[in-house]
Write a protein that holds these residues in place. Sequence first.
Motif, PDB file in Angstrom:
ATOM      1  N   MET B   1       0.849  -1.190   0.000  1.00 28.41           N
ATOM      2  CA  MET B   1       0.000   0.000   0.000  1.00 28.41           C
ATOM      3  C   MET B   1       0.892   1.251   0.000  1.00 28.41           C
ATOM      4  O   MET B   1       1.744   1.424   0.852  1.00 28.41           O
ATOM      5  CB  MET B   1      -0.891  -0.029   1.248  1.00 28.41           C
ATOM      6  CG  MET B   1      -1.772   1.193   1.375  1.00 28.41           C
ATOM      7  SD  MET B   1      -2.928   1.099   2.746  1.00 28.41           S
ATOM      8  CE  MET B   1      -1.869   0.935   4.150  1.00 28.41           C
ATOM      9  N   ARG B   9      -5.545  10.088  -1.158  1.00 25.38           N
ATOM     10  CA  ARG B   9      -5.981   8.728  -1.470  1.00 25.38           C
ATOM     11  C   ARG B   9      -7.487   8.672  -1.730  1.00 25.38           C
ATOM     12  O   ARG B   9      -7.942   7.832  -2.496  1.00 25.38           O
ATOM     13  CB  ARG B   9      -5.509   7.758  -0.392  1.00 25.38           C
ATOM     14  CG  ARG B   9      -6.477   7.355   0.670  1.00 25.38           C
ATOM     15  CD  ARG B   9      -5.862   6.374   1.649  1.00 25.38           C
ATOM     16  NE  ARG B   9      -6.276   5.009   1.403  1.00 25.38           N
ATOM     17  CZ  ARG B   9      -5.535   4.097   0.843  1.00 25.38           C
ATOM     18  NH1 ARG B   9      -4.354   4.374   0.396  1.00 25.38           N
ATOM     19  NH2 ARG B   9      -5.974   2.880   0.697  1.00 25.38           N
ATOM     20  N   HIS B  10      -8.229   9.575  -1.122  1.00 29.13           N
ATOM     21  CA  HIS B  10      -9.671   9.571  -1.361  1.00 29.13           C
ATOM     22  C   HIS B  10     -10.053  10.202  -2.692  1.00 29.13           C
ATOM     23  O   HIS B  10     -11.217  10.194  -3.083  1.00 29.13           O
ATOM     24  CB  HIS B  10     -10.403  10.263  -0.205  1.00 29.13           C
ATOM     25  CG  HIS B  10     -10.471   9.384   1.008  1.00 29.13           C
ATOM     26  ND1 HIS B  10     -10.834   9.819   2.235  1.00 29.13           N
ATOM     27  CD2 HIS B  10     -10.202   8.062   1.155  1.00 29.13           C
ATOM     28  CE1 HIS B  10     -10.795   8.823   3.112  1.00 29.13           C
ATOM     29  NE2 HIS B  10     -10.404   7.746   2.475  1.00 29.13           N
ATOM     30  N   ILE B  13      -9.282   6.640  -7.554  1.00 35.17           N
ATOM     31  CA  ILE B  13     -10.276   5.570  -7.712  1.00 35.17           C
ATOM     32  C   ILE B  13      -9.771   4.304  -7.035  1.00 35.17           C
ATOM     33  O   ILE B  13      -8.609   3.933  -7.194  1.00 35.17           O
ATOM     34  CB  ILE B  13     -10.498   5.285  -9.219  1.00 35.17           C
ATOM     35  CG1 ILE B  13     -11.084   6.512  -9.909  1.00 35.17           C
ATOM     36  CG2 ILE B  13     -11.335   4.048  -9.443  1.00 35.17           C
ATOM     37  CD1 ILE B  13     -12.569   6.611  -9.911  1.00 35.17           C
ATOM     38  N   ARG B  14     -10.650   3.666  -6.269  1.00 36.38           N
ATOM     39  CA  ARG B  14     -10.271   2.426  -5.589  1.00 36.38           C
ATOM     40  C   ARG B  14      -9.818   1.380  -6.608  1.00 36.38           C
ATOM     41  O   ARG B  14     -10.426   1.242  -7.670  1.00 36.38           O
ATOM     42  CB  ARG B  14     -11.440   1.865  -4.809  1.00 36.38           C
ATOM     43  CG  ARG B  14     -11.702   2.563  -3.491  1.00 36.38           C
ATOM     44  CD  ARG B  14     -12.893   1.932  -2.847  1.00 36.38           C
ATOM     45  NE  ARG B  14     -13.097   2.384  -1.494  1.00 36.38           N
ATOM     46  CZ  ARG B  14     -14.207   2.968  -1.080  1.00 36.38           C
ATOM     47  NH1 ARG B  14     -15.177   3.206  -1.921  1.00 36.38           N
ATOM     48  NH2 ARG B  14     -14.344   3.313   0.171  1.00 36.38           N
ATOM     49  N   ARG B 162     -15.691  11.845 -13.496  1.00 41.59           N
ATOM     50  CA  ARG B 162     -15.824  10.494 -12.937  1.00 41.59           C
ATOM     51  C   ARG B 162     -14.773  10.207 -11.887  1.00 41.59           C
ATOM     52  O   ARG B 162     -14.629   9.074 -11.425  1.00 41.59           O
ATOM     53  CB  ARG B 162     -15.768   9.451 -14.046  1.00 41.59           C
ATOM     54  CG  ARG B 162     -17.119   9.295 -14.707  1.00 41.59           C
ATOM     55  CD  ARG B 162     -17.078   8.242 -15.758  1.00 41.59           C
ATOM     56  NE  ARG B 162     -17.378   6.943 -15.203  1.00 41.59           N
ATOM     57  CZ  ARG B 162     -18.221   6.093 -15.757  1.00 41.59           C
ATOM     58  NH1 ARG B 162     -18.839   6.394 -16.856  1.00 41.59           N
ATOM     59  NH2 ARG B 162     -18.447   4.920 -15.218  1.00 41.59           N
ATOM     60  N   ARG B 164     -13.197   9.900  -8.288  1.00 38.88           N
ATOM     61  CA  ARG B 164     -13.881   9.268  -7.144  1.00 38.88           C
ATOM     62  C   ARG B 164     -14.667  10.249  -6.289  1.00 38.88           C
ATOM     63  O   ARG B 164     -15.797   9.951  -5.854  1.00 38.88           O
ATOM     64  CB  ARG B 164     -12.830   8.553  -6.288  1.00 38.88           C
ATOM     65  CG  ARG B 164     -13.416   7.825  -5.120  1.00 38.88           C
ATOM     66  CD  ARG B 164     -12.358   7.033  -4.412  1.00 38.88           C
ATOM     67  NE  ARG B 164     -12.785   6.723  -3.069  1.00 38.88           N
ATOM     68  CZ  ARG B 164     -11.999   6.169  -2.165  1.00 38.88           C
ATOM     69  NH1 ARG B 164     -10.754   5.868  -2.475  1.00 38.88           N
ATOM     70  NH2 ARG B 164     -12.444   5.902  -0.965  1.00 38.88           N
ATOM     71  N   ARG B 167     -17.572  12.208  -8.528  1.00 33.40           N
ATOM     72  CA  ARG B 167     -18.757  11.426  -8.877  1.00 33.40           C
ATOM     73  C   ARG B 167     -19.730  11.324  -7.708  1.00 33.40           C
ATOM     74  O   ARG B 167     -20.860  10.908  -7.881  1.00 33.40           O
ATOM     75  CB  ARG B 167     -18.382  10.027  -9.380  1.00 33.40           C
ATOM     76  CG  ARG B 167     -17.884   9.069  -8.327  1.00 33.40           C
ATOM     77  CD  ARG B 167     -17.814   7.645  -8.841  1.00 33.40           C
ATOM     78  NE  ARG B 167     -16.860   7.485  -9.922  1.00 33.40           N
ATOM     79  CZ  ARG B 167     -16.827   6.435 -10.726  1.00 33.40           C
ATOM     80  NH1 ARG B 167     -17.703   5.471 -10.573  1.00 33.40           N
ATOM     81  NH2 ARG B 167     -15.906   6.321 -11.650  1.00 33.40           N
ATOM     82  N   GLN B 168     -19.264  11.703  -6.518  1.00 33.61           N
ATOM     83  CA  GLN B 168     -20.175  11.691  -5.370  1.00 33.61           C
ATOM     84  C   GLN B 168     -21.057  12.944  -5.329  1.00 33.61           C
ATOM     85  O   GLN B 168     -21.936  13.048  -4.483  1.00 33.61           O
ATOM     86  CB  GLN B 168     -19.368  11.556  -4.075  1.00 33.61           C
ATOM     87  CG  GLN B 168     -18.725  10.178  -3.936  1.00 33.61           C
ATOM     88  CD  GLN B 168     -17.777  10.072  -2.756  1.00 33.61           C
ATOM     89  OE1 GLN B 168     -17.717  10.974  -1.928  1.00 33.61           O
ATOM     90  NE2 GLN B 168     -17.032   8.992  -2.692  1.00 33.61           N
ATOM     91  N   VAL B 405      -9.734   7.837 -14.490  1.00 35.68           N
ATOM     92  CA  VAL B 405      -9.489   6.531 -15.119  1.00 35.68           C
ATOM     93  C   VAL B 405      -9.154   6.790 -16.590  1.00 35.68           C
ATOM     94  O   VAL B 405     -10.040   6.972 -17.414  1.00 35.68           O
ATOM     95  CB  VAL B 405     -10.733   5.618 -15.018  1.00 35.68           C
ATOM     96  CG1 VAL B 405     -10.450   4.262 -15.649  1.00 35.68           C
ATOM     97  CG2 VAL B 405     -11.130   5.442 -13.570  1.00 35.68           C
ATOM     98  N   LYS B 411      -7.253  -1.711 -14.150  1.00 37.77           N
ATOM     99  CA  LYS B 411      -7.564  -2.467 -12.935  1.00 37.77           C
ATOM    100  C   LYS B 411      -7.448  -3.961 -13.161  1.00 37.77           C
ATOM    101  O   LYS B 411      -6.805  -4.677 -12.408  1.00 37.77           O
ATOM    102  CB  LYS B 411      -8.993  -2.159 -12.488  1.00 37.77           C
ATOM    103  CG  LYS B 411      -9.112  -1.050 -11.492  1.00 37.77           C
ATOM    104  CD  LYS B 411     -10.525  -1.044 -10.950  1.00 37.77           C
ATOM    105  CE  LYS B 411     -10.912   0.301 -10.438  1.00 37.77           C
ATOM    106  NZ  LYS B 411     -12.303   0.336 -10.012  1.00 37.77           N
ATOM    107  N   GLU B 412      -8.107  -4.421 -14.202  1.00 33.30           N
ATOM    108  CA  GLU B 412      -8.138  -5.864 -14.426  1.00 33.30           C
ATOM    109  C   GLU B 412      -6.781  -6.400 -14.854  1.00 33.30           C
ATOM    110  O   GLU B 412      -6.474  -7.576 -14.614  1.00 33.30           O
ATOM    111  CB  GLU B 412      -9.190  -6.223 -15.483  1.00 33.30           C
ATOM    112  CG  GLU B 412      -8.933  -5.601 -16.825  1.00 33.30           C
ATOM    113  CD  GLU B 412     -10.032  -5.894 -17.821  1.00 33.30           C
ATOM    114  OE1 GLU B 412     -10.039  -6.990 -18.368  1.00 33.30           O
ATOM    115  OE2 GLU B 412     -10.880  -4.999 -18.040  1.00 33.30           O
ATOM    116  N   VAL B 415      -4.407  -6.721 -11.288  1.00 35.19           N
ATOM    117  CA  VAL B 415      -4.774  -7.375 -10.021  1.00 35.19           C
ATOM    118  C   VAL B 415      -4.629  -8.871 -10.174  1.00 35.19           C
ATOM    119  O   VAL B 415      -4.791  -9.411 -11.266  1.00 35.19           O
ATOM    120  CB  VAL B 415      -6.234  -7.063  -9.579  1.00 35.19           C
ATOM    121  CG1 VAL B 415      -6.388  -5.620  -9.211  1.00 35.19           C
ATOM    122  CG2 VAL B 415      -7.224  -7.469 -10.631  1.00 35.19           C
TER     123      VAL B 415
END
Lengths: 273, 430
Positions: B1, B9-10, B13-14, B162, B164, B167-168, B405, B411-412, B415
């Motif tokens: 991490m 960090r917030h 995007i996770r 978009r 993180r 988008r909220q 993004v 992401k895919e 991981v």
Amino acid sequence: MFPNDYAFHWSPLHVLFLGIFFTVLIVVGSHFAVALWRASRGLRQNRYDAIRWHADFEDFPPELRACRHALTGECADRKCPNAFDCRQCRLHPMFIAKGLLPAECMEEVGGMIFPADRYYHRGHAWARAEADGTVTVGLDELARRLVGDAPAQLPEPGTTIQVNGSAWQYQTGSGSVRILSPVDGEVLATGGASGEWMLKVRPSAGSLDTRHLLRGAEVKAWITRELERLQLALAPEPTGATLADGGVLVEDLPRANPSADWDRVYGEIFLEV
Amino acid sequence: MASQSTFDRHLIIRGLERCSTPRFLLWLLPWVLLLAFGLYGAGLCLVRGLNQTNMDNRFAFGLWIFLDLTVIALGAGAFFTGFLLYILKKKELKAVINSAVVIGLVCYSGAVAVLAVDVGQPLRAWFTFWHPNTHSMLAEVTFCITCYLTVLVIEYLPVILRNRKLRQIPSFLLFEHELHKLMYVFAGVGTFLSFFHQGSLGGLYGVLHGRPFAYRAGFALWPSTFFLFILSAAAVGPSFIALSTWVVSKISRKRLARPEVYDLLGKVSGRLLILYVLAKTVDTVIWINATSPDRGFPAAMFYSWKPFGTWLLFAEIALFGLLPALILLDGKRRRRMPWLISAAALASAGIALNRFVMTIQTLALPTLPFDRFLTYFPSWQETATFLAVVAFGVLVYSFSFRYAVLFPQEKELNVAQPSQPEPELVAVGD
């Protein structure tokens, strides 16, 4: 630029050139305005939750979008094209009609209890239809161990919630965590933070629509997969699971493992980007 | 991490692994300093005038116009990728469209900023719109570039909205959603605008009657350079997207796009590049044998001024055109990353060389009997302004990469995969 301007001539080239220019401006400007107008209409129609869920779902990695029937082995690897809303799915009724899953269901998975009297949402909330027509909503055992004793922020009675929209939130050490609603309806009452249930809801459709929710034998396959994903999310590097097999999750995992990347874990398990 | 600050960090995007906050700040530092230095140089040009540059009435196009033409050509990847994705429905390119939009935005905003300094009277910039000279290719270029920059800003909005945190905010996400639904319109308009201004930039040189090295015959209003600029930009745009994706992938140590995406970009680029090389060759042959002699200049004379020998022509057409085109057309080689990236780099360098030749060589060559061969070397103020655009581009891209993004497959591709369940019961296939 315009008629009467000193450099303007009513020549075909001027008219053509400026005509194209103004057409482009009108097309760009009008579509921008349409997007603004539609967005404000969407706000008035309270469409944020639905759009947020679809935006998040689109950004999920493929393994997170696995179809419930792929988790159980009913079909080969398949990604959900309906944002986990099986009510929209063409294939879901066909799988149900085939009835390939065993009838018996196991309440204990990985040392945790998942009572068979309720339906489970992929975001780890559960819903149970009550005799009085209301629906009780709560957090499943796996999720409860992940949020530990974080304080819950529950909606006010009277609030309308939507499937896959935000039902309630937890304030954890790594930020807020959104719990997705398993049901459309109006919140009638809220439970205590330490209680078994969190919300009492009057379903919009009159009764609980369960087509998008998991139950019975599906729960074991799903939770087993969730535990695998949890192991991966807790791993310090994205190289594979590092937890020992065969153990049982402790009651308050964040307290037991404070150094983990909890922000990432919550995103993975509670389906939030 | 990675040790990111809570605020930082917030915003990320996770699931996207990004370096720690101090490391990111360290990465930004030299670029910020370079930007500050460049802004100082540009400020001097604006305040004291163009005497701060080494351009003069004869050598009126220098480093800045070369930079403008090059970045606008490289930024063509944005419009062409958008065209392939939204109009021709090449869905694979969704993997790089956001990055292409950021690159386009950076290239065009950098070009417009430098033009504002180059014009020297930015407060009167509106004159070009209010009193356009419709007989000039530059009027069309100005209109198209400013319109397209507006379109690029609109295309960039969904990328950044978009984020993180953003988008909220319900109004932001709904606007992003609605804007995204109309993106095919903006992609279409962008294609239309790019098509014309790339062409007009080329046409600008082709109509220079007094510069027989650049002058070209053509079709109706348009000299051949109009079409060559469009074709070369469309050909190299996808190559530059592949190259930039690879560079970002190496710097960030992440896999960002599947090999099929690189392959498609390479294939499209290769096909267009070979067309361009053929067209450029035919154009050059006609120019050598007809256009230039007709105006009283044997073409060989233009290459007698060193260092601008025939090697430049060879490099432009064969080394940086034909060679990468052949590599990209060969499926086997194209699918091997070192070949693909080398070819993409050659093609990108080729377009820069072409724009250099059109700008600098054209102006350096004497055209009248009493003319002399002109030399030009940019002043530090010009160089600083140039570097400021580079720094600005790196900064905008770095922030975008960190907080948005840009590569949906990232992401895919980065991981560890959970084990796949054995399909015990296969009832309904897809």
